[in-house]
Design a protein around this motif. Structure first.
Motif, PDB file in Angstrom:
ATOM      1  N   LEU A   1       1.299  -1.491  -0.207  1.00 29.14           N
ATOM      2  CA  LEU A   1       0.493   0.145  -0.126  1.00 29.14           C
ATOM      3  C   LEU A   1       0.776   1.048  -0.149  1.00 29.14           C
ATOM      4  N   GLY A   2       0.186   2.334  -0.538  1.00 26.86           N
ATOM      5  CA  GLY A   2       1.047   3.583  -1.620  1.00 26.86           C
ATOM      6  C   GLY A   2       2.581   3.594  -2.032  1.00 26.86           C
ATOM      7  N   ALA A   3       2.910   1.713  -2.134  1.00 30.13           N
ATOM      8  CA  ALA A   3       3.756   1.519  -3.112  1.00 30.13           C
ATOM      9  C   ALA A   3       3.117   0.763  -4.682  1.00 30.13           C
ATOM     10  N   THR A   4       2.037   1.420  -4.718  1.00 26.77           N
ATOM     11  CA  THR A   4       0.810   0.980  -5.941  1.00 26.77           C
ATOM     12  C   THR A   4       0.783   2.020  -6.749  1.00 26.77           C
ATOM     13  N   ASP A   5       0.537   2.171  -7.924  1.00 24.94           N
ATOM     14  CA  ASP A   5      -0.234   3.640  -8.412  1.00 24.94           C
ATOM     15  C   ASP A   5      -1.575   2.883  -9.395  1.00 24.94           C
ATOM     16  N   SER A   6      -1.500   1.115  -9.224  1.00 25.61           N
ATOM     17  CA  SER A   6      -2.487   0.992 -10.143  1.00 25.61           C
ATOM     18  C   SER A   6      -3.829   0.113  -8.396  1.00 25.61           C
ATOM     19  N   TYR A   7      -4.822   0.062  -9.172  1.00 24.08           N
ATOM     20  CA  TYR A   7      -5.935  -1.385  -7.949  1.00 24.08           C
ATOM     21  C   TYR A   7      -5.666  -2.441  -8.503  1.00 24.08           C
ATOM     22  N   ARG A   8      -5.691  -3.004  -7.184  1.00 24.59           N
ATOM     23  CA  ARG A   8      -5.287  -4.568  -7.669  1.00 24.59           C
ATOM     24  C   ARG A   8      -6.294  -4.962  -6.432  1.00 24.59           C
ATOM     25  N   ILE A   9      -6.517  -6.655  -7.593  1.00 26.47           N
ATOM     26  CA  ILE A   9      -7.001  -7.835  -6.580  1.00 26.47           C
ATOM     27  C   ILE A   9      -6.435  -8.902  -6.356  1.00 26.47           C
ATOM     28  N   GLY A  10      -6.333  -9.541  -5.065  1.00 25.59           N
ATOM     29  CA  GLY A  10      -5.459 -10.612  -5.424  1.00 25.59           C
ATOM     30  C   GLY A  10      -6.085 -11.587  -4.899  1.00 25.59           C
ATOM     31  N   LEU A  11      -6.722 -12.784  -5.287  1.00 26.82           N
ATOM     32  CA  LEU A  11      -6.807 -14.596  -4.674  1.00 26.82           C
ATOM     33  C   LEU A  11      -5.506 -15.205  -4.253  1.00 26.82           C
ATOM     34  N   GLY A  12      -6.005 -16.231  -3.138  1.00 27.23           N
ATOM     35  CA  GLY A  12      -5.021 -16.893  -2.707  1.00 27.23           C
ATOM     36  C   GLY A  12      -5.427 -17.895  -2.225  1.00 27.23           C
ATOM     37  N   PHE A  13      -4.633 -19.131  -2.120  1.00 31.96           N
ATOM     38  CA  PHE A  13      -5.160 -20.494  -1.789  1.00 31.96           C
ATOM     39  C   PHE A  13      -4.163 -21.366  -1.400  1.00 31.96           C
ATOM     40  N   ASN A  14      -3.709 -22.174  -0.190  1.00 29.82           N
ATOM     41  CA  ASN A  14      -2.927 -22.686   0.553  1.00 29.82           C
ATOM     42  C   ASN A  14      -2.897 -24.008   0.783  1.00 29.82           C
ATOM     43  N   LYS A  15      -2.130 -24.765   0.127  1.00 32.85           N
ATOM     44  CA  LYS A  15      -2.886 -26.143   1.469  1.00 32.85           C
ATOM     45  C   LYS A  15      -1.774 -26.744   1.203  1.00 32.85           C
ATOM     46  N   LEU A  16      -1.748 -27.045   2.402  1.00 32.37           N
ATOM     47  CA  LEU A  16      -0.395 -26.825   4.019  1.00 32.37           C
ATOM     48  C   LEU A  16      -0.337 -28.816   4.110  1.00 32.37           C
ATOM     49  N   TRP A  17       1.278 -29.295   3.785  1.00 33.69           N
ATOM     50  CA  TRP A  17       0.933 -30.187   4.397  1.00 33.69           C
ATOM     51  C   TRP A  17       0.095 -31.950   4.139  1.00 33.69           C
ATOM     52  N   THR A  18       0.405 -31.636   2.519  1.00 32.52           N
ATOM     53  CA  THR A  18      -0.804 -32.838   2.060  1.00 32.52           C
ATOM     54  C   THR A  18      -0.781 -33.978   2.271  1.00 32.52           C
ATOM     55  N   GLY A  19       0.486 -34.389   3.439  1.00 35.18           N
ATOM     56  CA  GLY A  19       0.743 -35.913   3.685  1.00 35.18           C
ATOM     57  C   GLY A  19       0.068 -36.425   4.855  1.00 35.18           C
ATOM     58  N   ILE A  20      -1.063 -35.135   5.744  1.00 37.84           N
ATOM     59  CA  ILE A  20      -1.312 -35.880   7.199  1.00 37.84           C
ATOM     60  C   ILE A  20      -2.731 -35.216   6.911  1.00 37.84           C
ATOM     61  N   GLU A  21      -3.670 -36.057   7.275  1.00 38.25           N
ATOM     62  CA  GLU A  21      -5.008 -36.220   7.251  1.00 38.25           C
ATOM     63  C   GLU A  21      -5.196 -34.677   8.393  1.00 38.25           C
ATOM     64  N   SER A  22      -6.604 -34.022   7.311  1.00 35.44           N
ATOM     65  CA  SER A  22      -6.910 -33.026   7.712  1.00 35.44           C
ATOM     66  C   SER A  22      -5.877 -32.158   8.280  1.00 35.44           C
ATOM     67  N   SER A  23      -5.250 -31.644   6.471  1.00 39.54           N
ATOM     68  CA  SER A  23      -4.063 -31.140   6.350  1.00 39.54           C
ATOM     69  C   SER A  23      -5.091 -30.095   6.165  1.00 39.54           C
ATOM     70  N   PRO A  24      -4.125 -28.657   7.076  1.00 41.56           N
ATOM     71  CA  PRO A  24      -4.195 -27.396   6.450  1.00 41.56           C
ATOM     72  C   PRO A  24      -4.834 -26.525   5.778  1.00 41.56           C
ATOM     73  N   MET A  25      -6.120 -25.901   4.942  1.00 41.91           N
ATOM     74  CA  MET A  25      -5.664 -25.224   4.439  1.00 41.91           C
ATOM     75  C   MET A  25      -6.130 -23.605   4.524  1.00 41.91           C
ATOM     76  N   ALA A  26      -5.834 -22.656   3.237  1.00 43.66           N
ATOM     77  CA  ALA A  26      -6.332 -20.992   3.807  1.00 43.66           C
ATOM     78  C   ALA A  26      -6.219 -20.821   2.414  1.00 43.66           C
ATOM     79  N   GLY A  27      -6.996 -18.968   2.099  1.00 39.27           N
ATOM     80  CA  GLY A  27      -7.908 -18.325   0.946  1.00 39.27           C
ATOM     81  C   GLY A  27      -8.042 -16.709   2.056  1.00 39.27           C
ATOM     82  N   GLN A  28      -7.053 -16.252   0.901  1.00 40.52           N
ATOM     83  CA  GLN A  28      -7.550 -15.106   0.936  1.00 40.52           C
ATOM     84  C   GLN A  28      -8.012 -14.020   0.038  1.00 40.52           C
ATOM     85  N   LEU A  29      -8.510 -13.146   0.070  1.00 37.95           N
ATOM     86  CA  LEU A  29      -9.116 -12.311  -1.011  1.00 37.95           C
ATOM     87  C   LEU A  29      -8.180 -10.964  -0.260  1.00 37.95           C
TER      88      LEU A  29
END
Length: 267
Positions: free
Chosen positions: A1-29
């Motif tokens: 913020l304050g470092a951009t001259d444009s409008y921006r939308i970001g979408l992110g998705f994380n899937k952690l540690w796929t080798g374990i049961e009920s591995s953490p998931m995260a999403g961000q807008l």
């Protein structure tokens, strides 16, 4: 913020540690916008789920930038609201005190600070994403979320990178990030990224706990950027955790052309 001259939308998705049961998931807008030539506003929603716990965070931030010659220094402050839900967990031993408490629905808040100095071919940053600690205190069988200021538990982040031109359209950027506090071991990530005309990038690096990372990014159009990162722990302590995956999509408009960003550490 304050470092951009444009409008921006970001979408992110994380899937952690796929080798374990009920591995953490995260999403961000995320959303950010310029207000004046040197000021910007932003907002985000972040959701994560691991085991019986679901956290949702709403945040807003203000950024101001200063011109220093041909470079810029951006300063930012953020405020966030945390909403947490933890389901009651039952174990094999119903009398186990570990399973006797339940957090239920809780609410807390936090604040953050960051500084980012950058030019056409380099960047350097310092941040404290959470100025407060959010702890759970037991009151009988009920856990209550408490906010407090504990200087010895603050997490500090230092990051930097420099792009070297190795051809007319090819660049090579080494980058690093350090994470430290008075209560945890030093965290780090080093990354080496090659890009073609700031349009296509591939990189590889190494992080704390023996973690190998591989990343790739591309500008699909002049206003759309896509990035993927793969992480795999190699140490024996994490050999059963499997791999982690991070996907980010950026949409820019009303300003300068979007450029692929150097990989950052993901917590």
């Amino acid at each position: 913020l304050g470092a951009t001259d444009s409008y921006r939308i970001g979408l992110g998705f994380n899937k952690l540690w796929t080798g374990i049961e009920s591995s953490p998931m995260a999403g961000q807008l995320q959303f950010q916008m310029p207000v004046t030539a040197n000021n910007g506003l932003g907002a985000w929603v972040y959701s994560e789920n691991y085991g019986p716990q679901t956290n949702v965070q709403f945040g807003a931030a203000f950024g101001h930038s200063l011109r220093i010659g041909d470079n810029r220094l951006a300063l930012g402050l953020s405020l966030s609201l945390l909403m947490m839900n933890e389901k009651q967990v039952t174990g094999d031993n119903p009398n186990d005190p570990v399973f006797a408490t339940s957090a239920g629905n809780q609410m807390g808040f936090n604040a953050g600070f960051g500084a980012y100095y950058f030019g056409e071919n380099f960047y350097a940053g310092f941040s404290i994403p959470q100025l407060l600690t959010n702890d759970f205190k037991a009151n009988g069988t009920i856990l209550k979320l408490k906010n407090s200021l504990a200087f010895d538990r603050l997490q500090y982040y230092l990051t930097g990178g420099y792009r070297f031109a190795v051809g007319e359209k090819i660049g090579l950027m080494p980058a690093a990030l350090l994470e430290f506090s008075g209560k945890t071991d030093l965290g780090y990530e080093v990354m080496l990224t090659a890009d073609y005309n700031r349009f296509l990038e591939v990189g590889a690096g190494f992080a704390a706990q023996g973690c190998l990372k591989i990343a790739a990014g591309v500008n699909i159009t002049k206003n759309i950027g896509l990035r993927y990162q793969f992480a795999q722990h190699l140490g024996n302590d994490y050999k059963n955790f499997g791999s982690s995956h991070f996907i980010t999509l950026w949409l820019n408009w009303g300003g300068k052309k979007v450029t692929v960003k150097t990989p950052k550490i993901v917590q």
